[in-house]
Design an enzyme around this catalytic site. Structure first.
Site, PDB file in Angstrom:
ATOM      1  CB  SER A 160      37.119  97.534  58.525  1.00  0.00           C
ATOM      2  OG  SER A 160      36.436  97.458  59.714  1.00  0.00           O
ATOM      3  CG  ASP A 255      37.132 103.874  63.000  1.00  0.00           C
ATOM      4  OD1 ASP A 255      36.172 103.138  63.312  1.00  0.00           O
ATOM      5  OD2 ASP A 255      37.597 103.352  62.208  1.00  0.00           O
ATOM      6  CG  HIS A 285      35.013 102.075  60.014  1.00  0.00           C
ATOM      7  ND1 HIS A 285      35.916 101.888  60.524  1.00  0.00           N
ATOM      8  CD2 HIS A 285      34.669 100.913  59.387  1.00  0.00           C
ATOM      9  CE1 HIS A 285      36.531 100.441  60.385  1.00  0.00           C
ATOM     10  NE2 HIS A 285      35.460 100.416  59.257  1.00  0.00           N
TER      11      HIS A 285
END
Length: 315
Positions: A160, A255, A285
Site C-alpha cells: 500500500s 480495492d 485491500h
C-alpha cells in the site's frame, strides 16, 4: 469475482463492532483502532533466526529499524536483504503492525528483512516518509558488511503506502540518487494521488479501504495538491519507469487502488522492465495483515517471496 470467505468474515466482524468509517476518525483514533484489531486479524508471529532493533541517522533524527533473519539461516551468514516499508496510508502503522508480515517474509525468503519505522503524517507530511526511506536504504547499503548483508542483493518492498515508497526508491536508484535496489516488491501499491479511476469510484463503502478513506490518507500526507503531482508522491506520474529494477506487483480485486496498481505494472512492462503481476481477484485491500481469518494472505507472501528468491537465484 465474489469476495473470499475469509475476507467476508473480516467485513462481518468490522460491521459487528459498529466502528465509524476511517475518514470520520482522527489519526490518533485510527491508530488506536489498528492496534486493537491486530490480535483479532493477525496470526501469531512465527519464530525467526534473529530479530534485532536498529536505528539509522535520518533528516529529523534517528529512524527506527528492525532487522530479521529468516529461520534456518546460519548465524553470521551474508544474506540478501529486503528493505520493507509498511502500509497504513502514511498515517497508520509501525514496526509492530507489520512484524508478522516481515517475519513471514524473512522465513519464506530464507534471507534478511529490515523494516523501516518512517515518520507518519499529519505530524510529518510529504516528503518526510520518502526522506526516511532514503535514509534507511543508504544505511543498509553502507553498513551491509556489519549487518552481514550482501550489498549486491538488496531489494525494496512494501504494501500500500509502503509499496508507494518502495516504487519511489526504485526510481531514485535508477536515477543514481540512492543506492540502486536490485528488485522492487510492490504489494497493492498506491501509485497515483491524483487520478480518479473506475476502481476508486467502485469501492466507496463497506471495505477497510474506500475512496473516502484514501482521500483521508492523502489529505493528511500531502495536503498541498500541487505536491500530489510530484512523482515521489505519485510514481505513476514519473516521466519514465524504464531502467527501474525487476518488479513483483500484486493487485487485488476489491480495492480502490486496483486500477492504479494495474496501470503501474502495465507501464513497467511497456517500458521494458521485467515484471511479474499477480492479481488476486477475490481479495480486498490490506488482507495481507489479516492472516488469522484470511489464509490466502500467507500464500500471497509465499508467492512474492518466491519471485524474489528466483531473482536472487536462491532456488
Amino acid at each position: 469475482m465474489p469476495l473470499d470467505p475469509g475476507a467476508q468474515r473480516v467485513l462481518d466482524l468490522i460491521r459487528s463492532f459498529g466502528r465509524p468509517p476511517l475518514h470520520e476518525l482522527t489519526p490518533a483514533e485510527a491508530r488506536a483502532g489498528n492496534v486493537a484489531a491486530r490480535p483479532l486479524l493477525q496470526p501469531d508471529p512465527p519464530d525467526v533466526a534473529m530479530v534485532a532493533e536498529l536505528a539509522c541517522p535520518g533528516p529529523a533524527g534517528p529512524v527506527r529499524l528492525r532487522h530479521y533473519r529468516g529461520r534456518g539461516t546460519a548465524d553470521g551468514a551474508v544474506l540478501p536483504c529486503l528493505l520493507y516499508l509498511h502500509g497504513g496510508g502514511w498515517v497508520i502503522g509501525d514496526l509492530d503492525s507489520h512484524d508478522q508480515i516481515c517475519r513471514s517474509l524473512a522465513n519464506h525468503l530464507g534471507a534478511a528483512v529490515i523494516a523501516v519505522d518512517y515518520r507518519l503524517a499529519p505530524e510529518a507530511r510529504f516528503p518526510a516518509a520518502v526522506e526516511d526511506a532514503v535514509a534507511a536504504l543508504q544505511f543498509v547499503a553502507s553498513e551491509a558488511a556489519r549487518l552481514a548483508i550482501d550489498p549486491a542483493r538488496i531489494a525494496v518492498g512494501g504494501d500500500s503506502a509502503g509499496g508507494n515508497l518502495a516504487a519511489v526508491l526504485a526510481l531514485m536508484g535508477r536515477d543514481g540518487t540512492v543506492p540502486a535496489p536490485g528488485f522492487q516488491m510492490l504489494l497493492y501499491p498506491a501509485t497515483d494521488m491524483v487520478g480518479n479511476t473506475p476502481s476508486t469510484q467502485r469501492f466507496t463503502e463497506g471495505y477497510p479501504l474506500t475512496a473516502a478513506g484514501m482521500r483521508w490518507f492523502i489529505d493528511h500526507y500531502a495536503p498541498d495538491r500541487a505536491q500530489r503531482m510530484d512523482w515521489r508522491a505519485s510514481p505513476l506520474r514519473a516521466a519514465s519507469l524504464a531502467g527501474t529494477p525487476p518488479a513483483f506487483v500484486m493487485t487485488c480485486g476489491h480495492d480502490p487502488l486496483l486500477d492504479e496498481g494495474i496501470a503501474y505494472a502495465r507501464r513497467l512492462d511497456e517500458e521494458g522492465v521485467a515484471v511479474t503481476h499477480l492479481h488476486v481477484a477475490d481479495q480486498m485491500h490490506a488482507y495481507l495483515g489479516m492472516g488469522r481469518l484470511v489464509p490466502a494472505a500467507d500464500l500471497t507472501l509465499r508467492q512474492a517471496a518466491a519471485a524474489l528468491r528466483l531473482h536472487w537465484r536462491l532456488d
